[in-house]
Scaffold this motif. Structure first.
Motif, PDB file in Angstrom:
ATOM      1  N   THR A  62     -12.403  15.333 -34.490  1.00  0.00           N
ATOM      2  CA  THR A  62     -12.354  14.093 -34.236  1.00  0.00           C
ATOM      3  C   THR A  62     -12.451  13.097 -36.249  1.00  0.00           C
ATOM      4  N   TYR A  63     -11.397  11.887 -35.612  1.00  0.00           N
ATOM      5  CA  TYR A  63     -11.725  10.496 -37.098  1.00  0.00           C
ATOM      6  C   TYR A  63     -12.011   9.527 -35.971  1.00  0.00           C
ATOM      7  N   PRO A 109     -17.990   0.016 -14.988  1.00  0.00           N
ATOM      8  CA  PRO A 109     -16.801   0.407 -15.363  1.00  0.00           C
ATOM      9  C   PRO A 109     -16.225   1.373 -16.653  1.00  0.00           C
ATOM     10  N   PRO A 110     -14.887   1.960 -16.392  1.00  0.00           N
ATOM     11  CA  PRO A 110     -15.107   3.354 -17.336  1.00  0.00           C
ATOM     12  C   PRO A 110     -15.281   3.006 -18.510  1.00  0.00           C
ATOM     13  N   ALA A 111     -15.641   4.424 -19.125  1.00  0.00           N
ATOM     14  CA  ALA A 111     -15.932   4.130 -20.679  1.00  0.00           C
ATOM     15  C   ALA A 111     -14.266   3.731 -21.242  1.00  0.00           C
ATOM     16  N   LYS A 112     -15.132   3.788 -22.347  1.00  0.00           N
ATOM     17  CA  LYS A 112     -13.559   3.685 -23.847  1.00  0.00           C
ATOM     18  C   LYS A 112     -13.696   4.193 -24.782  1.00  0.00           C
ATOM     19  N   VAL A 113     -12.394   4.854 -25.226  1.00  0.00           N
ATOM     20  CA  VAL A 113     -13.088   6.282 -26.312  1.00  0.00           C
ATOM     21  C   VAL A 113     -11.133   5.412 -26.699  1.00  0.00           C
ATOM     22  N   SER A 114     -11.427   5.582 -28.023  1.00  0.00           N
ATOM     23  CA  SER A 114     -10.971   5.727 -29.288  1.00  0.00           C
ATOM     24  C   SER A 114     -11.037   6.546 -30.253  1.00  0.00           C
ATOM     25  N   THR A 121      -3.312  12.360 -35.074  1.00  0.00           N
ATOM     26  CA  THR A 121      -2.685  11.603 -34.185  1.00  0.00           C
ATOM     27  C   THR A 121      -3.605  10.241 -33.745  1.00  0.00           C
ATOM     28  N   PRO A 122      -3.393   8.479 -33.733  1.00  0.00           N
ATOM     29  CA  PRO A 122      -4.036   7.996 -33.047  1.00  0.00           C
ATOM     30  C   PRO A 122      -4.376   8.137 -31.336  1.00  0.00           C
ATOM     31  N   LEU A 123      -5.189   8.108 -30.993  1.00  0.00           N
ATOM     32  CA  LEU A 123      -5.306   8.189 -29.375  1.00  0.00           C
ATOM     33  C   LEU A 123      -6.512   7.504 -28.560  1.00  0.00           C
ATOM     34  N   GLU A 124      -6.176   6.676 -26.934  1.00  0.00           N
ATOM     35  CA  GLU A 124      -7.210   5.573 -26.697  1.00  0.00           C
ATOM     36  C   GLU A 124      -7.327   5.861 -25.122  1.00  0.00           C
ATOM     37  N   ALA A 125      -8.074   6.241 -24.064  1.00  0.00           N
ATOM     38  CA  ALA A 125      -8.478   6.393 -23.064  1.00  0.00           C
ATOM     39  C   ALA A 125      -9.426   5.418 -22.083  1.00  0.00           C
TER      40      ALA A 125
END
Length: 204
Positions: A62-63, A109-114, A121-125
């Motif tokens: 990942t970057y 709260p949920p973990a935030k991932v970017s 490809t830029p991704l978030e979850a």
């Protein structure tokens, strides 16, 4: 009461007594053979549950991977640097994964991932750890009779590990559970299991 009535009354009492005796025996037999029954003195609460945990995150291929959990930025990798692949770890992967941030009460709260995938490809979850483990059951590969009285032991909280691997997010649990038998015969330090168990998987 006439002799005839006394005779009928005695017969009725005997019938009720025999019926109750039979019912009691049937109930005792059912309890003894129930698959969920536990020995009263084995000291292990079943099923194994947890109210707090440790957490950590890893990123491979990942970057710019960033992982926030419980208000903390747990992972913060450079945007212009491709992280090594999990394959680069060889046989150590995925067994090397562990968690050290905590203890954390269930559940933030949920973990935030970017991040950016290997192809850029830029991704978030958002990964809802509380939803994944909503039953608060400890994941393991042991049967009740294999677990020692001390179970996971005092303070031995399970570890929850979030892995970002290119386009995929995996969530694992690892719990140190004491066993009645040595896992490696002759090794007195092998009286436990700490298996890494994948609980969640999603590709983005």
């Amino acid at each position: 009461m006439t002799a005839s009535r006394r005779s009928r009354y005695g017969s009725a009492l005997m019938a009720v007594s025999l019926a109750l005796t039979g019912c009691s025996a049937a109930m005792s037999s059912t309890a003894a053979t129930s698959p969920t029954a536990r020995e009263p003195d084995d000291g292990v609460e079943w099923p194994l549950k947890f109210k707090a945990h440790y957490f950590d995150a890893y990123c491979f291929s990942t970057y710019g991977c960033k992982v926030h959990y419980r208000g903390r930025l747990r992972v913060d990798h450079p945007d212009d640097e491709l992280q090594p692949s999990s394959e680069a770890l060889g046989d150590k992967y995925p067994h090397i994964l562990s968690a050290g941030m905590g203890p954390i009460p269930n559940f933030p709260p949920p973990a935030k991932v970017s991040w950016r995938a290997k192809d850029g490809t830029p991704l978030e979850a958002e990964v809802d750890i509380g939803e994944i483990f909503r039953d608060e059951l400890i994941r393991h590969n042991l049967q009740p009779h294999e677990i020692a009285e001390r179970g996971i032991g005092p303070g031995a909280l399970p570890q929850i590990i979030l892995e970002v691997n290119d386009r995929t997010i995996n969530v694992y649990m690892r719990a140190h559970i004491s066993t009645r038998e040595l896992q490696q015969p002759g090794n007195r330090y092998s009286d436990f299991r700490a298996d890494l168990i994948k609980v969640f998987n999603r590709t983005y």
